[in-house]
Scaffold this active site. Structure first.
Site, PDB file in Angstrom:
ATOM      1  N   ASP A  38     -72.130  58.091   3.405  1.00  0.00           N
ATOM      2  CA  ASP A  38     -72.577  56.948   4.430  1.00  0.00           C
ATOM      3  C   ASP A  38     -73.141  57.580   5.415  1.00  0.00           C
ATOM      4  OD1 ASP A  38     -70.267  58.271   4.891  1.00  0.00           O
ATOM      5  OD2 ASP A  38     -68.846  56.477   4.568  1.00  0.00           O
TER       6      ASP A  38
ATOM      7  N   ASN B 220     -57.352  51.449   6.558  1.00  0.00           N
ATOM      8  CA  ASN B 220     -57.085  50.151   5.908  1.00  0.00           C
ATOM      9  C   ASN B 220     -57.671  50.095   4.458  1.00  0.00           C
ATOM     10  OD1 ASN B 220     -59.872  50.522   5.896  1.00  0.00           O
ATOM     11  ND2 ASN B 220     -60.497  48.957   7.333  1.00  0.00           N
TER      12      ASN B 220
ATOM     13  N   HIS C 204     -60.204  51.720   3.084  1.00  0.00           N
ATOM     14  CA  HIS C 204     -61.848  51.880   2.883  1.00  0.00           C
ATOM     15  C   HIS C 204     -62.099  53.111   2.284  1.00  0.00           C
ATOM     16  CE1 HIS C 204     -62.857  53.336   6.884  1.00  0.00           C
ATOM     17  NE2 HIS C 204     -62.833  54.546   6.269  1.00  0.00           N
TER      18      HIS C 204
ATOM     19  N   GLU D  74     -65.509  48.102   3.244  1.00  0.00           N
ATOM     20  CA  GLU D  74     -64.236  47.721   4.042  1.00  0.00           C
ATOM     21  C   GLU D  74     -63.451  46.619   3.441  1.00  0.00           C
ATOM     22  OE1 GLU D  74     -63.376  48.946   6.926  1.00  0.00           O
ATOM     23  OE2 GLU D  74     -65.087  49.636   7.787  1.00  0.00           O
TER      24      GLU D  74
HETATM   25  C1  F6R Z   1     -66.633  59.371   5.530  1.00  0.00           C
HETATM   26  C2  F6R Z   1     -66.065  58.064   4.862  1.00  0.00           C
HETATM   27  C3  F6R Z   1     -64.672  57.437   5.212  1.00  0.00           C
HETATM   28  C4  F6R Z   1     -63.658  58.358   5.542  1.00  0.00           C
HETATM   29  C5  F6R Z   1     -62.420  57.825   5.780  1.00  0.00           C
HETATM   30  C6  F6R Z   1     -61.232  58.752   6.355  1.00  0.00           C
HETATM   31  O1  F6R Z   1     -67.930  59.684   4.793  1.00  0.00           O
HETATM   32  O2  F6R Z   1     -66.953  57.587   3.901  1.00  0.00           O
HETATM   33  O3  F6R Z   1     -64.579  56.521   4.267  1.00  0.00           O
HETATM   34  O4  F6R Z   1     -63.543  59.267   4.396  1.00  0.00           O
HETATM   35  O5  F6R Z   1     -62.846  57.037   7.065  1.00  0.00           O
HETATM   36  O6  F6R Z   1     -61.697  59.553   7.209  1.00  0.00           O
HETATM   37  P1  F6R Z   1     -60.761  60.777   7.971  1.00  0.00           P
HETATM   38  O7  F6R Z   1     -60.895  61.739   6.898  1.00  0.00           O
HETATM   39  O8  F6R Z   1     -61.356  60.976   9.059  1.00  0.00           O
HETATM   40  O9  F6R Z   1     -59.296  60.181   8.091  1.00  0.00           O
END
Ligand code: F6R
Length: 255
Positions: free
Chosen positions: A67, A140, A142, A147
């Site tokens: 992303d 959450n 995701h 989401e």
């Molecule tokens: C990042 C992504 C997000 C993160 C998630 C966890 O490319 O796709 O889904 O993997 O938000 O983020 P952290 O590792 O910062 O807790």
């Protein structure tokens, strides 16, 4: 779903890097799906070191990131283009033409207009699909920027970020107002097509969502729960996030 619980973050990073390295050794032309966020930073560090020591080469590898925010240019310090360069690309021998990160111009807020989305999925297919997908998980539930919602998108698409996600990511910006409102992300279909998936989870703040992932059935309100339907998923979690889990396969490495 295989669960591997390690003592702490450094072990998680080493084990994840070793699994990526093994994938690349077995298939030097592997296609890797990459995540950003804080969790995989240690893994990228370990991989960079392995390449520096000549233990693996990423010359034949192709990568596709999950992303990117919309509205940040690739040289913006909070963009995922910048992040990837900082943590991996500038340190390894991965060829620039084989690195892919979704990119949509500001204003491309609807899927109809998102030509870049279709193009991204087409390119993944053209390169033979993703062999190993690295994932993190949001508080959450995701994955990527998919989401919780009544329905989830299959392919790469533009998404409006939830307030919860914007607040969680505000720590990287000067204020919440600076956090982009939209992002472009691979869909759950694109993620589920990967041949193998590695989900990395670290820290006490992920305890609750991991408990939900472990105990709940498949629901679009917890996008990561779709991974229960995939035939080859390994979760690597540290004690802080998963020490309480009654899982069978526990890896404890010497530190
Ligand atoms: C990042 C992504 C997000 C993160 C998630 C966890 O490319 O796709 O889904 O993997 O938000 O983020 P952290 O590792 O910062 O807790």
């Amino acid at each position: 779903m295989k669960w591997r619980i390690v003592n702490h973050y450094a072990e998680l990073s080493r084990l994840a890097a070793e699994m990526v390295a093994e994938q690349v050794r077995n298939k030097p032309t592997s296609v890797l799906g990459l995540a950003t966020g804080s969790t995989p930073i240690g893994m990228y560090g370990e991989l960079s070191e392995m390449v520096r020591r000549g233990e693996i080469s990423l010359k034949g590898v192709t990568t596709f990131n999950l992303d990117e925010y919309i509205g940040l240019t690739p040289d913006h310090p909070q963009s995922y283009h910048y992040y990837m360069n900082e943590h991996l690309f500038s340190k390894v021998d991965l060829l620039p033409e084989n690195r892919h990160i979704p990119y949509a111009e500001k204003g491309e807020f609807s899927d109809e207009e998102c030509k870049a989305c279709e193009e991204y999925d087409r390119l993944i297919e053209e390169r033979g699909g993703i062999d190993l997908q690295i994932l993190g998980i949001g508080h959450n539930g995701h994955i990527g920027f998919n989401e919780p919602s009544l329905s989830l998108e299959v392919g790469t698409h533009v998404v409006a970020l939830t307030e919860e996600t914007r607040e969680a990511n505000a720590r990287f910006f000067r204020s919440i107002e600076e956090v982009p409102t939209h992002a472009i992300t691979m869909g759950v279909g694109s993620i589920m097509k990967a041949k193998r998936i590695l989900l990395l989870v670290s820290g006490a703040d992920k305890k609750e969502v991991l408990a939900r992932l472990y105990a709940e059935g498949v629901t679009t309100e917890l996008p990561a729960s779709l991974l229960h339907l995939h035939p080859d998923v390994t979760v690597i979690a540290d004690q802080e996030a998963a020490g309480w889990l009654p899982v069978e396969e526990i890896v404890k490495e010497e530190t």
